[in-house]
Motif scaffolding. Sequence first.
Motif, PDB file in Angstrom:
ATOM      1  N   PHE A 152       0.858  -1.184   0.000  1.00  0.00           N
ATOM      2  CA  PHE A 152       0.000   0.000   0.000  1.00  0.00           C
ATOM      3  C   PHE A 152       0.899   1.241   0.000  1.00  0.00           C
ATOM      4  O   PHE A 152       2.091   1.133   0.255  1.00  0.00           O
ATOM      5  CB  PHE A 152      -0.895   0.015   1.244  1.00  0.00           C
ATOM      6  N   SER A 153       0.302   2.399  -0.212  1.00  0.00           N
ATOM      7  CA  SER A 153       1.119   3.616  -0.297  1.00  0.00           C
ATOM      8  C   SER A 153       1.545   4.140   1.067  1.00  0.00           C
ATOM      9  O   SER A 153       2.377   5.040   1.150  1.00  0.00           O
ATOM     10  CB  SER A 153       0.381   4.690  -1.089  1.00  0.00           C
ATOM     11  N   SER A 154       0.989   3.610   2.138  1.00  0.00           N
ATOM     12  CA  SER A 154       1.515   3.864   3.485  1.00  0.00           C
ATOM     13  C   SER A 154       1.007   2.765   4.408  1.00  0.00           C
ATOM     14  O   SER A 154       0.073   2.035   4.065  1.00  0.00           O
ATOM     15  CB  SER A 154       1.071   5.238   4.012  1.00  0.00           C
ATOM     16  N   GLY A 155       1.618   2.664   5.573  1.00  0.00           N
ATOM     17  CA  GLY A 155       1.138   1.716   6.563  1.00  0.00           C
ATOM     18  C   GLY A 155      -0.272   2.078   7.027  1.00  0.00           C
ATOM     19  O   GLY A 155      -1.112   1.201   7.259  1.00  0.00           O
ATOM     20  N   TYR A 156      -0.506   3.369   7.145  1.00  0.00           N
ATOM     21  CA  TYR A 156      -1.842   3.828   7.558  1.00  0.00           C
ATOM     22  C   TYR A 156      -2.902   3.308   6.589  1.00  0.00           C
ATOM     23  O   TYR A 156      -3.943   2.769   6.984  1.00  0.00           O
ATOM     24  CB  TYR A 156      -1.843   5.364   7.609  1.00  0.00           C
ATOM     25  N   LEU A 157      -2.606   3.456   5.285  1.00  0.00           N
ATOM     26  CA  LEU A 157      -3.559   2.995   4.269  1.00  0.00           C
ATOM     27  C   LEU A 157      -3.695   1.477   4.261  1.00  0.00           C
ATOM     28  O   LEU A 157      -4.757   0.945   3.942  1.00  0.00           O
ATOM     29  CB  LEU A 157      -3.136   3.499   2.888  1.00  0.00           C
ATOM     30  N   ALA A 158      -2.612   0.774   4.604  1.00  0.00           N
ATOM     31  CA  ALA A 158      -2.675  -0.684   4.660  1.00  0.00           C
ATOM     32  C   ALA A 158      -3.684  -1.115   5.734  1.00  0.00           C
ATOM     33  O   ALA A 158      -4.514  -1.996   5.510  1.00  0.00           O
ATOM     34  CB  ALA A 158      -1.297  -1.269   4.946  1.00  0.00           C
ATOM     35  N   ASN A 159      -3.624  -0.466   6.896  1.00  0.00           N
ATOM     36  CA  ASN A 159      -4.576  -0.821   7.959  1.00  0.00           C
ATOM     37  C   ASN A 159      -6.008  -0.438   7.586  1.00  0.00           C
ATOM     38  O   ASN A 159      -6.930  -1.229   7.770  1.00  0.00           O
ATOM     39  CB  ASN A 159      -4.169  -0.161   9.278  1.00  0.00           C
ATOM     40  N   LEU A 160      -6.186   0.768   7.067  1.00  0.00           N
ATOM     41  CA  LEU A 160      -7.539   1.171   6.676  1.00  0.00           C
ATOM     42  C   LEU A 160      -8.093   0.193   5.641  1.00  0.00           C
ATOM     43  O   LEU A 160      -9.241  -0.253   5.731  1.00  0.00           O
ATOM     44  CB  LEU A 160      -7.552   2.585   6.066  1.00  0.00           C
ATOM     45  N   GLY A 161      -7.273  -0.146   4.661  1.00  0.00           N
ATOM     46  CA  GLY A 161      -7.720  -1.005   3.564  1.00  0.00           C
ATOM     47  C   GLY A 161      -8.033  -2.412   4.031  1.00  0.00           C
ATOM     48  O   GLY A 161      -9.073  -2.974   3.695  1.00  0.00           O
ATOM     49  N   ALA A 162      -7.118  -2.985   4.804  1.00  0.00           N
ATOM     50  CA  ALA A 162      -7.299  -4.377   5.229  1.00  0.00           C
ATOM     51  C   ALA A 162      -8.530  -4.504   6.130  1.00  0.00           C
ATOM     52  O   ALA A 162      -9.381  -5.375   5.920  1.00  0.00           O
ATOM     53  CB  ALA A 162      -6.054  -4.872   5.947  1.00  0.00           C
ATOM     54  N   ILE A 163      -8.643  -3.617   7.105  1.00  0.00           N
ATOM     55  CA  ILE A 163      -9.732  -3.769   8.085  1.00  0.00           C
ATOM     56  C   ILE A 163     -11.087  -3.551   7.424  1.00  0.00           C
ATOM     57  O   ILE A 163     -12.026  -4.321   7.631  1.00  0.00           O
ATOM     58  CB  ILE A 163      -9.517  -2.819   9.284  1.00  0.00           C
ATOM     59  N   THR A 164     -11.197  -2.513   6.582  1.00  0.00           N
ATOM     60  CA  THR A 164     -12.495  -2.257   5.943  1.00  0.00           C
ATOM     61  C   THR A 164     -12.852  -3.356   4.954  1.00  0.00           C
ATOM     62  O   THR A 164     -14.031  -3.595   4.706  1.00  0.00           O
ATOM     63  CB  THR A 164     -12.516  -0.896   5.220  1.00  0.00           C
ATOM     64  N   ALA A 165     -11.846  -4.034   4.377  1.00  0.00           N
ATOM     65  CA  ALA A 165     -12.155  -5.120   3.442  1.00  0.00           C
ATOM     66  C   ALA A 165     -12.585  -6.382   4.196  1.00  0.00           C
ATOM     67  O   ALA A 165     -13.418  -7.145   3.719  1.00  0.00           O
ATOM     68  CB  ALA A 165     -10.931  -5.422   2.578  1.00  0.00           C
ATOM     69  N   LEU A 166     -12.018  -6.599   5.381  1.00  0.00           N
ATOM     70  CA  LEU A 166     -12.218  -7.884   6.059  1.00  0.00           C
ATOM     71  C   LEU A 166     -13.502  -7.944   6.888  1.00  0.00           C
ATOM     72  O   LEU A 166     -14.046  -9.018   7.097  1.00  0.00           O
ATOM     73  CB  LEU A 166     -11.021  -8.179   6.963  1.00  0.00           C
ATOM     74  N   VAL A 167     -13.938  -6.801   7.416  1.00  0.00           N
ATOM     75  CA  VAL A 167     -15.137  -6.817   8.260  1.00  0.00           C
ATOM     76  C   VAL A 167     -16.073  -5.663   7.907  1.00  0.00           C
ATOM     77  O   VAL A 167     -15.648  -4.655   7.346  1.00  0.00           O
ATOM     78  CB  VAL A 167     -14.786  -6.742   9.774  1.00  0.00           C
ATOM     79  N   GLY A 168     -17.330  -5.851   8.258  1.00  0.00           N
ATOM     80  CA  GLY A 168     -18.353  -4.840   7.992  1.00  0.00           C
ATOM     81  C   GLY A 168     -19.400  -4.809   9.098  1.00  0.00           C
ATOM     82  O   GLY A 168     -19.139  -5.257  10.220  1.00  0.00           O
ATOM     83  N   LYS A 169     -20.556  -4.306   8.769  1.00  0.00           N
ATOM     84  CA  LYS A 169     -21.608  -4.038   9.768  1.00  0.00           C
ATOM     85  C   LYS A 169     -22.025  -5.249  10.598  1.00  0.00           C
ATOM     86  O   LYS A 169     -22.411  -5.097  11.742  1.00  0.00           O
ATOM     87  CB  LYS A 169     -22.854  -3.492   9.051  1.00  0.00           C
TER      88      LYS A 169
END
Length: 392
Positions: A106-123
């Motif tokens: 990812f383009s930063s570690g911050y974006l890696a966490n945002l991306g991974a978590i939002t992809a893996l879980v939801g409502k």
Amino acid sequence: MSNPYAWLEQSLETIHRADWYRSVKTIQSCPGAVVILDGQEVINFASNDYLGLAGDERLIEAATRAIREFGTGSTGSRLLSGHRELHRELEQAIASLKQTEDAVIFSSGYLANLGAITALVGKRDLILSDQYNHSSLKNGAILSGATVIEYPHGDVETIKKELQQVRQNYRRCLIITDAVFSMDGDLCPLPALLRVGEEFSCMVLVDEAHSTAVLGINGFGCVEHFGYTHYPLIQMGTLSKALGSLGGYVAGSRTLVDFLRNRAPSWIYTTALSPGDTAAALAAIQIVQQEPQRRDRLWSNVAYLRQLFAQQLPHLKLLPSESPILCFQLANAGEAVRVGKQLISAGIFAPAIRPPTVPTSRVRISMMATHQKKHIEKLVNVLADIGLLFDV
Ligand SMILES: *Cc1c(COP(=O)(O)O)cnc(C)c1O
């Protein structure tokens, strides 16, 4: 009509009153154990460049070559026009460093966490998150829309109790934790987290930002340190700390990585990592694998600092740490600011960290492989001279 922006000034005043105001400092030299800070030479104990690679000739050379060949920008997202062979090489190098099937950058570690978590879980899902987790994990959790339970720092018993009560109300469950807690320096209880994850069918995401290339005999990180190298879990990390570049990654199974490439919005809808950053990180991983002595130097420096602290400052309130991050507690934010300033005038750059970043004020010392003994001795001598106020 009242000015809709007037509240900004009032808020800033409140921040000043609480001694919470922050501003940037300018480094005017190449990164390293000694840097020029606002015109003054200081010994640097404030860097995440644990192995001293950010100023390494080989990274500079690799980045320069990549920029000459591929330009400064990658011009598009990975799925459009941004993908280069270098990106794939770096992903394979990360997977080989972490001993996982695959990795995605990812383009930063911050974006890696945002991306991974939002992809893996939801409502319909549940997240269990350590109270001291990094901002990127916390905000990723909020952004995902999952129910978030924050557990007391490192408290696996609370996780267990919560899961016994509520696990059946949710579809998926994700436990998220820093490997090394960035403002304290202690480690997450990874073996216990993995056991509870197994018991209650929870995914586990461990953020190796401060442990990649630092912990473990081969530098694989906290997961290797605890002996779980081939265990199924989600290993996230950054290229911007010990690897001396910029960017983040998620490493794990081929299926996980393939899924993230299709579902992580902060990977799909953002510009690919620049050629220079990509090449620098790739060169760093080669060095990490070929020069374990850099890691040995780092850890012997940590041991030396601890030894001098024990001898010369036995009353220092060191926070528990198993990493190159060593913090000692101070009485309050005002005292932290005073000590931070005195350190700087004595030629030591070690930041005072205050609320709201952390619950209690402290000085945070970050060790590097490239510190010399005399640097460490000077730090301890200056601290002994300053006279520290510990009690709240
Ligand atoms: C620094 C850090 C990040 C963010 O990484 P960047 O590459 O700087 O965006 C994420 N998690 C933790 C624990 C960190 O310390």
